[in-house]
Write a protein that holds these residues in place. Structure first.
Motif, mmCIF file in Angstrom:
data_model
loop_
_atom_site.group_PDB
_atom_site.id
_atom_site.type_symbol
_atom_site.label_atom_id
_atom_site.label_comp_id
_atom_site.label_asym_id
_atom_site.label_seq_id
_atom_site.Cartn_x
_atom_site.Cartn_y
_atom_site.Cartn_z
ATOM 1 N N ASN A 195 0.674 -1.110 0.067
ATOM 2 C CA ASN A 195 0.107 0.000 0.036
ATOM 3 C C ASN A 195 0.759 1.337 -0.014
ATOM 4 O OD1 ASN A 195 -1.755 2.068 1.507
ATOM 5 N ND2 ASN A 195 -3.160 0.716 0.288
ATOM 6 N N PHE A 196 1.509 1.630 0.950
ATOM 7 C CA PHE A 196 2.329 2.738 1.083
ATOM 8 C C PHE A 196 3.446 2.855 -0.035
ATOM 9 C CE2 PHE A 196 1.181 2.162 5.372
ATOM 10 C CZ PHE A 196 0.898 3.252 6.008
ATOM 11 N N ARG A 197 3.899 1.881 -0.382
ATOM 12 C CA ARG A 197 5.059 1.719 -1.410
ATOM 13 C C ARG A 197 4.388 0.689 -2.447
ATOM 14 N NH1 ARG A 197 8.680 5.006 -0.134
ATOM 15 N NH2 ARG A 197 9.915 4.571 -2.300
ATOM 16 N N PHE A 223 3.199 1.234 -5.380
ATOM 17 C CA PHE A 223 3.899 1.720 -6.835
ATOM 18 C C PHE A 223 5.286 1.044 -7.043
ATOM 19 C CE2 PHE A 223 4.952 5.520 -9.808
ATOM 20 C CZ PHE A 223 3.925 5.062 -10.554
ATOM 21 N N ASP A 224 6.170 0.863 -5.883
ATOM 22 C CA ASP A 224 7.290 0.341 -6.240
ATOM 23 C C ASP A 224 7.219 -1.159 -6.522
ATOM 24 O OD1 ASP A 224 8.831 2.437 -5.817
ATOM 25 O OD2 ASP A 224 9.091 2.053 -3.620
ATOM 26 N N LEU A 236 4.568 -2.576 -7.707
ATOM 27 C CA LEU A 236 4.023 -2.790 -9.223
ATOM 28 C C LEU A 236 5.292 -2.826 -10.190
ATOM 29 C CD1 LEU A 236 1.710 -2.804 -11.279
ATOM 30 C CD2 LEU A 236 1.389 -0.460 -11.132
ATOM 31 N N GLY A 237 6.208 -1.776 -9.724
ATOM 32 C CA GLY A 237 7.423 -1.680 -10.841
ATOM 33 C C GLY A 237 8.135 -2.983 -10.557
ATOM 34 N N PHE A 295 -4.038 6.626 -8.005
ATOM 35 C CA PHE A 295 -3.784 5.335 -8.111
ATOM 36 C C PHE A 295 -3.251 4.519 -6.871
ATOM 37 C CE2 PHE A 295 -0.580 2.544 -10.178
ATOM 38 C CZ PHE A 295 -1.463 1.893 -11.132
ATOM 39 N N LEU A 296 -3.864 3.063 -6.999
ATOM 40 C CA LEU A 296 -3.422 2.227 -5.920
ATOM 41 C C LEU A 296 -4.099 2.201 -4.678
ATOM 42 C CD1 LEU A 296 0.238 1.127 -6.603
ATOM 43 C CD2 LEU A 296 -1.723 -0.215 -6.819
#
Lengths: 233, 494
Positions: free
Chosen positions: A59-61, A63-64, A66-67, A185-186
């Motif tokens: 959650n917090f990160r 996006f990482d 997903l990367g 996003f997310l």
């Protein structure tokens, strides 16, 4: 002479870096106002997730993560494209001897248990240690076991790629749904439930299950590609 | 507003996961979808850039956690300018390679388009992100796509080039991670703006070590002199359009990262002189190496390295004028060097060794391609009235205004070297007799279109530099204003 200079330079560099890292003192409490307290508090109060590592990763990160999932996906794609035209000259497999009956019999017994453990680890990622990456790797080791014990055991590349893609789409899709519903996003858009229940944490378990499937499919694909060293045809 | 910055990453990722499925339905979709995605992103980035130029940067938080707790993306005049440039080049490269020159099967084609799209996405992510660990993730995405694309022709040499790139890239990732670790251990945050606002409290030893690790890691991708061993091989062995994408997109993103660290995050003033020194070294060594090359793509690769050195020198002046010159140079280099790679790749297409001597007399067989190559060559050495002239002029005036006459003189001397080796090739194309065993190949329609777009842009910027200088001025003002960046990001509350 050249080698001596290189070794000396590397030694000097290593010493300098080593002392720096030694002096930082990892593990000591350094900062009063970093992000850590916020994470610990919000994980329990707001997200209702008992595993803080999971809440940070997904959650917090998120996006990482997903990367990172994409990195794995690309690594598999690139590996497939590099090994595409290679044909093995001796036989179809790079394993040259067959496994003993103990391994073949035992692996049949172990395989379902390994898969079950993997599924357990990623389904309970928000409650107990573990999660999508770990669970996925456990499942892939199950397939590795089968591939090692049975020479003609095969995994459908098409299905692996379908599972991989669908899992990726779920991850990115959940992210975009959060974007449409909650604004960013997310972002979590589902009810978070009660702490320590299986159905809690909003989108976190959904994303982790998708990651579990994806990692399992991708690592199985890697093992299969490398073991056979020829692409799909 | 038509969208937000996160779509630059989310849409291509979604498309990347969809492509394998779409390919099962209709094979042509794996070529079309990346193009559609890039076209959409192009429209989005132009719209957002227009919006940002008028009403200030857009800071977008992800997963609903305000900085410094969550990850945030910053679309400002500076990052927006680079994003638009990268996506435009990505689109051109896609158009160029829509129909391959060689016969390529479906599986490799699918992987090519997927990796190309992710290469662009990774580079865009590097520029947009406001978080140092997130940047690391995007550098990984770019790098891995790059290794895969370098080895696309699955030959012995391309495997070697890709392996070299992979090794250096992995070292870069490790160093980057160490640098991030040091910063995090000192400040307890990964957000760029927050680090920038607190960096003065960090012990200088850690600050310097961390910056050195950052520069050495990013320098590998940005082709700075002692770290660029992978570049000539990778450029020479990768397909032509991939070379263009490396020069126009990947290197630009890495240079952006270095600049972001030096200008915004760290407050070490000596870093600027360091930029000038390594930039000059890169420039001189790469250009003198370029003149000795006998293979066309290797020559272009060394020239590309040299140009990046010049960009670093211009950034190193540390003035707004210098930044303006550097950004203008980045824009021109991206367009011109891409054109050179794309057209050069046709000039040596059917020759075995890709040697410069094999372009002899090509103008009779490939008139448009040869003309475009010559145009690119004239533009990159900085002859008026082409685009390259204005950027080189602005570098020289910035050097003069910063009282760096030594730098100015060296840049002029190096320009002469550049002129020599480019005119040598153009001379061969137009005034030599064609070799007997060379069999030129006519460019495909889409490739021709892509090259003409770039050529036209060179002329437009050359004759009307004003169309673009306004944007670049705003972008450079945006980079210089560190306090505003910090305030824009940290003013967002939960």
């Amino acid at each position: 002479m050249k080698k001596v200079i290189v070794i000396l330079l590397l030694a000097a560099l290593g010493f300098y870096l080593g002392t720096t890292f030694f002096n930082i003192g990892f593990g000591d409490p350094h900062f009063a106002n970093g992000v850590k307290d916020f994470y610990l508090k919000e994980t329990v109060d707001n997200l209702h997730v008992s595993n803080t590592v999971t809440s940070i990763v997904v959650n917090f990160r998120g996006f990482d993560t997903l990367g990172e999932v994409t990195v794995l996906f690309l690594a598999v794609t690139a590996l497939g494209s590099i090994l595409y035209k290679r044909r093995h000259e001796v036989g179809t497999r790079s394993v040259l001897f067959s496994s003993s009956s103990v391994v073949t019999a035992g692996s049949k017994l172990l395989f379902p248990a390994v898969i079950l453990l993997g599924v357990y680890v990623f389904v309970h990622g928000h409650l107990s240690p573990g999660g999508g990456f770990q669970g996925g790797v456990i499942i892939a080791t199950g397939f590795l076991l089968m591939l090692l014990s049975y020479e003609n055991y095969s995994v459908s590349h098409k299905w692996l790629s379908i599972v991989e893609s669908l899992a990726g789409i779920v991850f990115a899709g959940v992210g975009l749904l959060g974007f449409i519903n909650g604004g960013t996003f997310l972002q979590n858009f589902l009810p978070t439930g009660v702490l320590n229940n299986l159905f809690s944490g909003g989108v976190i378990p959904i994303i982790y299950i998708a990651v579990g499937f994806k990692v399992a499919a991708e690592l199985t694909g890697v093992i299969y590609t490398v073991l056979h060293e020829k692409g799909v045809k | 507003m038509v969208g937000t910055p996160v779509l630059f990453v989310a849409i291509p990722l979604l498309a990347a996961f969809l492509i394998p499925l779409l390919g099962m339905i209709w094979k042509e979709l794996v070529r079309i979808v990346p193009g559609l995605v890039l076209m959409y992103l192009m429209v989005l980035s132009i719209n957002l850039l227009n919006h940002v130029l008028v009403s200030g940067p857009i800071v977008e938080v992800i997963a609903g956690w305000a900085p410094p707790f969550g990850i945030n993306l910053v679309f400002s005049a500076f990052s927006g300018f680079l994003v638009t440039l990268m996506i435009f080049l990505g689109l051109v490269v896609w158009l160029y390679s829509y129909r391959f020159k060689r016969n390529v099967g479906f599986e490799p084609a699918k992987k090519y388009f997927l990796l190309l799209m992710m290469l662009i996405t990774g580079a865009v992510g590097i520029v947009l992100t406001g978080d140092i660990f997130n940047m690391f993730v995007f550098i990984e995405i770019t790098g891995i796509s790059g290794y895969g694309l370098t080895a696309f022709y699955t030959g012995r040499d391309s495997a070697e080039a890709s392996f070299k790139y992979l090794m250096l890239g992995s070292i870069a990732s490790t160093l980057l991670l160490l640098a991030i670790m040091i910063l995090y251990s000192q400040l307890g945050t990964l957000n760029m703006a927050e680090i920038a606002s607190k960096i003065h409290t960090v012990n200088p030893t850690y600050k310097v070590i961390s910056l050195i690790l950052f520069i050495s890691a990013l320098g590998i991708e940005a082709e700075i002199f002692p770290l660029n061993g992978w570049a000539p091989d990778a450029y020479a062995e990768a397909p032509g359009p991939v070379g263009a994408a490396f020069a126009g997109i990947v290197v630009k993103a890495s240079v952006y990262a270095i600049i972001r660290y030096i200008f915004t995050i760290f407050d070490i003033s000596g870093a600027y002189s360091f930029l000038i020194i390594i930039g000059m070294m890169t420039l001189i060594i790469a250009e003198t190496a370029a003149i000795r090359q006998d293979k066309l793509k290797r020559m272009l690769a060394y020239s590309s390295i040299g140009q990046m050195g010049l960009v670093l020198v211009a950034f190193g002046f540390g003035t707004e004028e210098g930044v303006f010159a550097a950004l203008f140079l980045m824009l021109n280099h991206a367009i011109i060097k891409s054109l050179l790679f794309l057209s050069g790749s046709y000039l040596v297409y059917n020759s075995k060794d890709k040697k410069i001597v094999e372009v002899n007399g090509m103008h009779k067989f490939l008139p448009i391609t040869s003309f475009l190559f010559a145009l690119g060559a004239f533009a990159i050495v900085g002859l008026p009235p082409f685009a390259g002239f204005w950027s080189k002029l602005s570098v020289l005036t910035a050097a003069a205004d910063s009282h760096m006459l030594f730098v100015l003189a060296l840049v002029l001397i190096v320009s002469v070297i550049e002129l020599v080796y480019y005119l040598r090739v153009v001379n061969r194309i137009y005034f030599f007799k064609k070799g007997e065993n060379v069999d030129p190949k006519k460019p495909t329609f889409n490739a021709l279109l892509a090259m003409i777009v770039l050529g036209a842009l060179i002329l437009v910027i050359g004759f009307y530099p004003d169309v673009i200088t306004g944007v670049i001025h705003k972008a450079s003002a945006d980079l210089m204003d560190k306090t505003k960046y910090i305030n824009d990001v940290l003013s967002i509350k939960q």
